[in-house]
Design a protein around this motif. Structure first.
Motif: not given
Length: 66
Positions: A22-44
């Motif tokens: 996880i340290s070797s990948v730019d965080p913009k391109f790091l996806n840990l789960t299939k619903v990362d975008d949904q989680i971030y949208s809800e968080f925001r």
């Protein structure tokens, strides 16, 4: 005790591998789960103004933050 030590050593090795991954990948391109975008949208949506680049515990404890 040997089994526990062996388990702890193996867990530490796995943690190092995952941290390196996880340290070797730019965080913009790091996806840990299939619903990362949904989680971030809800968080925001919930925490619109929260600055997440550097978290200050005192900001989180303030009355407006509560």
């Amino acid at each position: 005790p040997r089994v526990e030590l062996a388990w702890a050593m193996k867990a530490h090795q796995h943690a190092q591998v995952y941290f390196n991954l996880i340290s070797s990948v730019d965080p913009k391109f790091l996806n840990l789960t299939k619903v990362d975008d949904q989680i971030y949208s809800e968080f925001r949506r919930t925490f619109r103004d929260l600055k997440i680049d550097v978290l200050d515990p005192e900001d989180l404890k303030s009355e407006p933050a509560k």
